[in-house]
Structure formats: structure tokens, C-alpha cells
Write a protein that holds these residues in place. Structure first.
Motif, short mmCIF file in Angstrom:
data_model
loop_
_atom_site.label_atom_id
_atom_site.label_comp_id
_atom_site.label_asym_id
_atom_site.label_seq_id
_atom_site.Cartn_x
_atom_site.Cartn_y
_atom_site.Cartn_z
N ILE A 113 27.18 19.30 26.16
CA ILE A 113 27.57 19.91 27.42
C ILE A 113 27.09 19.06 28.59
N SER A 114 25.85 18.66 28.54
CA SER A 114 25.27 17.84 29.61
C SER A 114 26.01 16.51 29.77
N GLU A 115 26.25 15.83 28.66
CA GLU A 115 26.94 14.54 28.71
C GLU A 115 28.39 14.70 29.17
N TYR A 116 29.04 15.76 28.71
CA TYR A 116 30.42 16.03 29.11
C TYR A 116 30.52 16.21 30.62
N GLU A 117 29.62 17.01 31.17
CA GLU A 117 29.65 17.28 32.60
C GLU A 117 29.26 16.06 33.42
N ARG A 118 28.40 15.23 32.89
CA ARG A 118 27.92 14.05 33.61
C ARG A 118 28.89 12.87 33.51
N GLU A 119 29.52 12.67 32.35
CA GLU A 119 30.24 11.43 32.11
C GLU A 119 31.77 11.53 32.07
N SER A 120 32.33 12.72 31.94
CA SER A 120 33.78 12.84 31.73
C SER A 120 34.59 12.56 32.99
N GLY A 121 33.99 12.79 34.16
CA GLY A 121 34.74 12.61 35.40
C GLY A 121 35.61 13.81 35.76
N PHE A 122 35.45 14.90 35.04
CA PHE A 122 36.27 16.09 35.26
C PHE A 122 35.66 17.08 36.26
N PHE A 123 34.44 16.80 36.73
CA PHE A 123 33.72 17.77 37.55
C PHE A 123 33.53 17.26 38.97
N ASP A 124 33.58 18.19 39.94
CA ASP A 124 33.31 17.82 41.33
C ASP A 124 31.81 17.90 41.59
N ASP A 125 31.41 17.68 42.82
CA ASP A 125 29.99 17.67 43.18
C ASP A 125 29.33 19.04 43.05
N PHE A 126 30.14 20.10 42.96
CA PHE A 126 29.60 21.45 42.86
C PHE A 126 29.61 21.98 41.43
N GLY A 127 29.96 21.13 40.47
CA GLY A 127 29.97 21.52 39.06
C GLY A 127 31.22 22.24 38.61
N ASN A 128 32.27 22.20 39.43
CA ASN A 128 33.53 22.84 39.06
C ASN A 128 34.41 21.83 38.33
N ILE A 129 35.02 22.28 37.25
CA ILE A 129 35.88 21.41 36.46
C ILE A 129 37.26 21.33 37.14
N VAL A 135 39.33 26.28 30.65
CA VAL A 135 38.96 26.86 29.37
C VAL A 135 37.55 26.41 28.97
N TYR A 136 37.10 25.32 29.52
CA TYR A 136 35.74 24.84 29.26
C TYR A 136 34.71 25.88 29.66
N TYR A 137 34.98 26.65 30.70
CA TYR A 137 34.02 27.68 31.13
C TYR A 137 33.79 28.71 30.02
N TYR A 138 34.82 29.00 29.25
CA TYR A 138 34.69 29.91 28.12
C TYR A 138 33.72 29.33 27.09
N THR A 139 33.91 28.05 26.77
CA THR A 139 33.01 27.38 25.81
C THR A 139 31.58 27.39 26.32
N LYS A 140 31.41 27.11 27.60
CA LYS A 140 30.07 27.10 28.16
C LYS A 140 29.48 28.51 28.16
N GLY A 141 30.31 29.50 28.39
CA GLY A 141 29.87 30.89 28.30
C GLY A 141 29.40 31.23 26.89
N LEU A 142 30.11 30.75 25.88
CA LEU A 142 29.70 30.97 24.49
C LEU A 142 28.33 30.35 24.22
N TYR A 143 28.10 29.17 24.79
CA TYR A 143 26.81 28.52 24.62
C TYR A 143 25.70 29.40 25.20
N PHE A 144 25.89 29.89 26.42
CA PHE A 144 24.86 30.73 27.04
C PHE A 144 24.70 32.05 26.30
N LEU A 145 25.78 32.58 25.76
CA LEU A 145 25.69 33.80 24.97
C LEU A 145 24.83 33.56 23.72
#
Length: 168
Positions: A113-129, A135-145
């Protein structure tokens, strides 16, 4: 033969693999992907070879072979990074997170998750994809769950619900 167009031959096998996937003939799909990768390598198309190999994850998902999915993703990520395509490699980090969570490997899931958010180039400065990838937010939600951080899980599930266009 010396005049063989291995790149085109690789593409033909790649197209065949897609047809086999649509026909739910996953073993045949995997065989075609192997051939496509073989010919991509002969054509010296390193990126094409790894991108084709990555298509195995869909067949393995349908065959419920989670270990194979993780192996394919790890191989693609490692290979693309070694070839100098760090950002492209990072785009493959989100897919295996769901399976890592299912097998209880939250440590590796967190790393991906950390590497994806840091290196993919898909996120803005506020952490929005970027739009279309919510759909990534769902996956991240599963992680926190899975890690018992329910407030964060709810936040990402609601964020996906508010911004995503997928069935989740």
C-alpha cells in the motif's frame, strides 16, 4: 527463421489468451500467455514480456490460486524494477493487497500500500487517487478492517462509495 516477426507472434498469442479467458478456459489461457512471453523475450521486449506475464493473475484468480497470484505479481514487480520501470512496477502493487489480507499477511500488504501510493503516480498531494481508480479505496478499507482500525476502514469505504463507479 530469421525473418520471423516475434513481436507480432507474441501479440497473436496474447490475443488468444484473452479469448480463452472469455471462454473460461483458464488453463489454455495460461499456456498462451507462456507462449506470448516466450516470443516477447525473443523479440527483446522486456516490458511487453512482463506485462503479458502479469495477465496470468486473472486466470489464477479465477482458478482460486492465491499463491500463484502473489508469485506472478511479485515476479512482475521485481522484473520491472530491475529493468528500470519503477513507476510501472508500482502500478501492480495494489492488486495483490486483497490476497495478502486474505492470508493474513498485513505487514506485506502495508508495504505494498505504501509503495503503491508513493511510486505509482496515481495520487495527488492530498492522497486522493486519480479518477477511475477509486476501487482502490475499497481495498485500502479492507486492509484497515483486517488491522482492526474500524474508523479508517469506514472512512475509505465511504470514500469509495462517494467517488467510485464500481460495484463495491
Amino acid at each position: 527463421r530469421a525473418d520471423c516477426d516475434y513481436h507480432t507472434l507474441s501479440c497473436v498469442y496474447g490475443q488468444m489468451s484473452i479469448l480463452f479467458y472469455e471462454q473460461k478456459r483458464y488453463t489454455n489461457q495460461l499456456e498462451c500467455i507462456d507462449q506470448a512471453v516466450w516470443y516477447s523475450n525473443i523479440a527483446r521486449d522486456t516490458v511487453g514480456s512482463f506485462l503479458t506475464y502479469a495477465q496470468k493473475d486473472a486466470a489464477y484468480a479465477m482458478l482460486n490460486k492465491h499463491d500463484s497470484i502473489l508469485y506472478v505479481c511479485d515476479t512482475v514487480i521485481k522484473g520491472l524494477r530491475q529493468a528500470g520501470h519503477v513507476q510501472l512496477a508500482a502500478t501492480f502493487l495494489a492488486f495483490p493487497v486483497k490476497y495478502l489480507i486474505e492470508i493474513g499477511d498485513t505487514s506485506k500488504a502495508s508495504q505494498y500500500i505504501s509503495e503503491y501510493e508513493r511510486e505509482s503516480g496515481f495520487f495527488d498531494d492530498f492522497g486522493n487517487i486519480e479518477s477511475g481508480r477509486e476501487v482502490y479505496y475499497y481495498t485500502k478499507g479492507l486492509y484497515f478492517l483486517e488491522t482492526l482500525r474500524y474508523d479508517s476502514a469506514e472512512y475509505y469505504f465511504r470514500k469509495e462509495l462517494a467517488t467510485g463507479l464500481d460495484f463495491n
